[in-house]
Design an enzyme around this catalytic site. Structure first.
Site, short mmCIF file in Angstrom:
data_model
loop_
_atom_site.label_atom_id
_atom_site.label_comp_id
_atom_site.label_asym_id
_atom_site.label_seq_id
_atom_site.Cartn_x
_atom_site.Cartn_y
_atom_site.Cartn_z
NE ARG A 58 -2.63 -1.83 3.17
CZ ARG A 58 -3.23 -2.03 4.34
NH1 ARG A 58 -4.33 -1.35 4.63
NH2 ARG A 58 -2.76 -2.89 5.21
N GLY A 91 2.25 -14.75 7.52
CA GLY A 91 1.54 -14.34 8.71
C GLY A 91 2.46 -14.07 9.89
CB THR A 92 1.79 -12.13 12.98
OG1 THR A 92 0.50 -12.76 13.19
CG2 THR A 92 1.58 -10.77 12.34
NE ARG A 98 24.70 22.30 -0.08
CZ ARG A 98 25.42 22.25 -1.20
NH1 ARG A 98 25.69 23.38 -1.87
NH2 ARG A 98 25.88 21.12 -1.66
NE ARG A 100 37.36 46.80 -8.69
CZ ARG A 100 37.34 47.86 -7.90
NH1 ARG A 100 37.89 49.00 -8.31
NH2 ARG A 100 36.79 47.80 -6.71
#
Length: 434
Positions: A16, A82-83, A309, A414
């Site tokens: 499911r 089954g259990t 982070r 620069r």
């Protein structure tokens, strides 16, 4: 409590969940549900076993990251579903055995202790369900349980019963050894139900008692909607714990805190904050809409809208809005806005200007940027790692730093600015209005 063993049943397919991922590895608040459950089991016992089947190797590897000494069994789902079928090969060595499901991450240690303390051969957790649909109905005779009938096998009158099986049991191990071989699979599912142990125990004159529990604590997770419900419930508990310990939260329902996170001293958390992974937040303020992942924050303020982070350690530092730090070690730093600081070490007194980037990745490997004390980094600076900036340095705005800078220097990188008179009007064909 060495007289108690715990067996966790985690062999189901979990269809499911609509996923190939094993159900018990889906996370709540940062950790797989099976890890939450096993941590509770180990709080009361050193004798802990897990029964697996679907993607056994993947689940076993995850479990052993945290619990390397745990005992692992594999259920033969084809021959013994089954259990009760899950317990066929489990070695029972303790005086009592608690059996619980691998999809109950909200179970409490006190619930398990109460269950194991009952004076009975079998004690069964039960609760009164407002809607018993899907649960096994518990047939009582006074304080004694006579039978547990699964939903698919229940008669119309039995389906009206609201006392239901919560799915957790404690057996005297000798009683369980006698009962297991007697359980058959004559039922609608052709499975070996552990619940059939009750009827068999009564025939053997063994005592079966009920232990009333909180339905919420024994909530099973079968699909992703229930996973979300369970995570919300766990988040409420986590936030309550830390607020009672002194953490101030603004609009706490909007805050997400990992189950592994820790807070020390006086902390404040604003709305929409996420604290993810093994974080330590000490005497700090995390402002609105910030994300902290697997990092340590000390005596600092972070955000709003900041992202810390993993593997960062931030101390005595101001991190402003739209700043991202990754694997950064910052002590006594100001980084007010719009910067990326990855794989770096920055020392006290340094000011990181708006738009600063540590260029840590060359396309093949990550490299480190080291910045010393009292460095002033002008806006829109790129530091191309590996690079070291020593103490007491000025970096001019708009610079691209590709070489080490010695102490006391001014670094400027620069091109010379050129102004071409009248070019606007030539380019657009407009009249020069001068």
């Amino acid at each position: 409590m060495s007289n108690i063993g715990v067996v966790v049943l985690a062999a189901g397919l979990g269809t499911r969940m609509k996923s190939t991922k094993p159900k018990v590895l889906f996370e709540l608040c940062g950790e797989a549900m099976i890890v939450h459950i096993l941590r509770k089991a180990y709080e009361i016992s050193d004798d802990v076993s897990v029964v697996l089947s679907y993607q056994k190797e993947i689940v076993e590897a995850k479990i052993k990251e945290f619990f390397p000494k745990i005992k692992i069994y594999e259920q033969n789902l084809k021959e013994f579903p089954g259990t009760a079928g899950a317990l066929k090969d489990v070695c029972l060595t303790s005086e009592k055995t608690i059996i619980m499901c691998g999809d109950m991450p909200l179970v409490k240690t006190n619930d398990l202790i109460r269950l194991s303390s009952a004076n009975a051969d079998i004690s069964v957790s039960i609760f009164e369900a407002a809607n018993p649909q899907g649960y096994g109905r518990v047939i009582m005779n006074g304080s004694t349980i006579e039978d547990i009938v699964e939903q698919k096998d229940a008669s119309e009158s039995q389906r009206l019963i609201k006392s239901v099986n919560a799915g957790c049991y404690c057996f005297k191990s000798e009683a369980l050894k006698k009962i297991l071989p007697l359980i058959q699979n004559q039922n609608a599912q052709n499975e070996y139900y552990l619940t059939d142990a009750i009827k068999i125990a009564n025939k053997l004159n063994l005592k079966c008692s009920a232990v009333l529990v909180d339905e919420q604590n024994f909530m099973g997770i079968n699909d992703k909607f229930q996973l979300d419900i369970a995570q919300n419930l766990m988040q409420k508990e986590i936030r309550k714990k830390w607020m009672q310990a002194g953490v101030l939260m603004r609009l706490s329902d909007t805050v997400y805190i990992d189950s592994r996170a820790k807070f020390e001293d006086e902390c404040e958390i604003e709305e929409n904050v996420s604290i993810i992974g093994e974080c330590v937040i000490k005497n700090s303020k995390i402002k609105s809409s910030s994300v902290i992942e697997n990092s340590v924050i000390e005596n600092s303020d972070i955000g709003p809208l900041a992202h810390i982070r993993p593997n960062s350690h931030i101390k005595n530092t101001h991190i402003g809005n739209f700043v991202e730090v990754k694997a950064g070690k910052l002590n006594g730093v100001k980084a007010g806005h719009l910067s990326y600081l990855g794989d770096c070490e920055i020392e006290e007194g340094t000011n990181v200007g708006c738009g600063t980037i540590t260029c840590n990745y060359d396309g093949k490997a990550k490299h480190k940027t080291k910045i010393g004390k009292n460095v002033f980094i002008g806006s829109d600076t790129q530091l191309i790692a590996p690079v070291t900036v020593e103490d007491n340095v000025l970096i001019a705005a708009g610079s691209t730093i590709a070489s080490n800078i010695p102490s006391g220097a001014l670094a400027i990188s620069r091109t010379k600015q050129i102004n071409k008179s009248g070019f606007f009007y030539k380019f657009f064909g407009a009249k020069d209005e001068k």
